[in-house]
Design a protein around this motif. Structure first.
Motif, short mmCIF file in Angstrom:
data_model
loop_
_atom_site.label_atom_id
_atom_site.label_comp_id
_atom_site.label_asym_id
_atom_site.label_seq_id
_atom_site.Cartn_x
_atom_site.Cartn_y
_atom_site.Cartn_z
N SER A 174 -74.07 -59.45 -99.98
CA SER A 174 -73.90 -59.94 -101.35
C SER A 174 -74.98 -59.31 -102.23
CB SER A 174 -73.99 -61.46 -101.41
OG SER A 174 -75.26 -61.89 -100.96
N VAL A 175 -74.61 -59.10 -103.46
CA VAL A 175 -75.52 -58.48 -104.42
C VAL A 175 -75.53 -59.35 -105.66
CG1 VAL A 175 -75.90 -56.43 -105.84
CG2 VAL A 175 -74.93 -56.19 -103.56
N LYS A 176 -76.71 -59.62 -106.13
CA LYS A 176 -76.82 -60.38 -107.38
C LYS A 176 -76.38 -59.49 -108.53
CE LYS A 176 -80.44 -63.44 -105.83
NZ LYS A 176 -81.76 -63.98 -106.05
N ILE A 177 -75.76 -60.09 -109.51
CA ILE A 177 -75.21 -59.34 -110.63
C ILE A 177 -76.28 -58.50 -111.33
CG2 ILE A 177 -75.44 -61.13 -112.40
CD1 ILE A 177 -72.36 -58.95 -111.98
N GLY A 178 -77.50 -58.98 -111.37
CA GLY A 178 -78.59 -58.24 -112.01
C GLY A 178 -78.97 -56.98 -111.23
N ASN A 179 -78.67 -56.94 -109.92
CA ASN A 179 -79.00 -55.80 -109.09
C ASN A 179 -77.82 -54.86 -108.85
OD1 ASN A 179 -81.51 -56.97 -108.79
ND2 ASN A 179 -81.03 -57.89 -106.81
N LEU A 180 -76.66 -55.18 -109.42
CA LEU A 180 -75.45 -54.41 -109.16
C LEU A 180 -75.62 -52.93 -109.52
CD1 LEU A 180 -72.55 -54.41 -108.21
CD2 LEU A 180 -71.85 -54.97 -110.56
N SER A 181 -76.18 -52.66 -110.66
CA SER A 181 -76.35 -51.27 -111.12
C SER A 181 -77.23 -50.47 -110.15
CB SER A 181 -76.98 -51.27 -112.51
OG SER A 181 -77.26 -49.96 -112.91
N SER A 182 -78.34 -51.04 -109.72
CA SER A 182 -79.24 -50.32 -108.81
C SER A 182 -78.61 -50.17 -107.42
CB SER A 182 -80.60 -51.00 -108.71
OG SER A 182 -80.48 -52.30 -108.18
N GLU A 183 -77.81 -51.14 -106.99
CA GLU A 183 -77.13 -51.04 -105.69
C GLU A 183 -76.06 -49.94 -105.72
OE1 GLU A 183 -77.61 -52.49 -102.63
OE2 GLU A 183 -79.47 -53.20 -103.54
N TYR A 242 -76.09 -46.56 -103.46
CA TYR A 242 -74.92 -46.21 -102.66
C TYR A 242 -74.46 -44.79 -102.97
CZ TYR A 242 -70.17 -46.44 -100.76
OH TYR A 242 -69.03 -46.19 -100.06
N LEU A 243 -74.36 -44.46 -104.25
CA LEU A 243 -73.91 -43.13 -104.65
C LEU A 243 -74.91 -42.04 -104.26
CD1 LEU A 243 -72.34 -43.89 -108.15
CD2 LEU A 243 -71.15 -43.34 -106.01
N THR A 244 -76.19 -42.34 -104.32
CA THR A 244 -77.22 -41.38 -103.90
C THR A 244 -77.10 -41.10 -102.41
OG1 THR A 244 -78.72 -42.11 -105.66
CG2 THR A 244 -79.71 -40.94 -103.81
N ASP A 245 -76.95 -42.15 -101.62
CA ASP A 245 -76.79 -41.98 -100.17
C ASP A 245 -75.53 -41.16 -99.85
OD1 ASP A 245 -79.07 -43.46 -99.77
OD2 ASP A 245 -78.03 -45.29 -99.16
N TYR A 246 -74.44 -41.49 -100.55
CA TYR A 246 -73.18 -40.77 -100.35
C TYR A 246 -73.37 -39.29 -100.68
CZ TYR A 246 -68.35 -39.28 -101.04
OH TYR A 246 -67.16 -38.60 -100.98
N TYR A 247 -73.98 -39.01 -101.82
CA TYR A 247 -74.22 -37.63 -102.26
C TYR A 247 -75.04 -36.85 -101.23
CZ TYR A 247 -76.40 -33.76 -104.68
OH TYR A 247 -76.88 -32.51 -105.00
N GLU A 248 -76.10 -37.46 -100.72
CA GLU A 248 -76.96 -36.78 -99.74
C GLU A 248 -76.20 -36.48 -98.44
OE1 GLU A 248 -80.38 -39.32 -99.43
OE2 GLU A 248 -81.16 -38.68 -101.38
N ASP A 249 -75.44 -37.44 -97.96
CA ASP A 249 -74.67 -37.23 -96.73
C ASP A 249 -73.60 -36.16 -96.91
OD1 ASP A 249 -76.19 -39.12 -95.47
OD2 ASP A 249 -74.63 -40.65 -95.36
#
Length: 134
Positions: free
Chosen positions: A4-13, A17-24
């Motif tokens: 679960s992710v708090k709504i305030g942290n959604l943008s950073s999560e 996620y996208l950074t990890d995806y890009y690197e892989d």
């Protein structure tokens, strides 16, 4: 248990996620590019036309791989003929000889490029499907 992710942290999560995806995926692109370049080089050595008897396999043995630009969202790799790079165009497309006769080209670079471009796409798609992101 669900993450679960708090709504305030959604943008950073999402950004993480996208950074990890890009690197892989970037690693997969580089690895697949190197594999395909090695295979294409090997094939070019095998199918390159022969020159005169004194330089029988010199042209074919001259194929080499060179890594190009590597940066954010960019990776390139080049296959070139280090010993007879001036002959590639002439042998591929044909030319007029000294006595005025036309010497037909022997396409070997374009068919190899097309084959490995298609193979690269298939291999990369296969790797992405097997990755943790799919």
């Amino acid at each position: 248990m669900k993450n679960s992710v708090k709504i305030g942290n959604l943008s950073s999560e999402i950004e993480k996620y996208l950074t990890d995806y890009y690197e892989d995926i970037s690693e997969e692109v580089e690895e697949t590019s190197k594999e395909m370049a090695k295979e294409a080089k090997k094939e070019l050595k095998k199918i390159s036309p022969s020159l005169d008897k004194s330089k029988e396999r010199e042209y074919a043995q001259g194929w080499s791989i060179k890594e190009g630009e590597k940066g954010k969202a960019r990776y390139s790799i080049k296959i070139w003929n280090r010993t007879n790079y001036r002959l590639v165009h002439i042998l591929e497309f044909g030319h007029t000889s000294r006595n005025g006769k036309y010497v037909k080209g022997k396409p070997h670079v374009r068919p190899t490029e097309k084959k490995y471009k298609e193979k690269f796409i298939k291999e990369l798609e296969k790797k992405i499907r097997r990755s943790r992101w799919h």
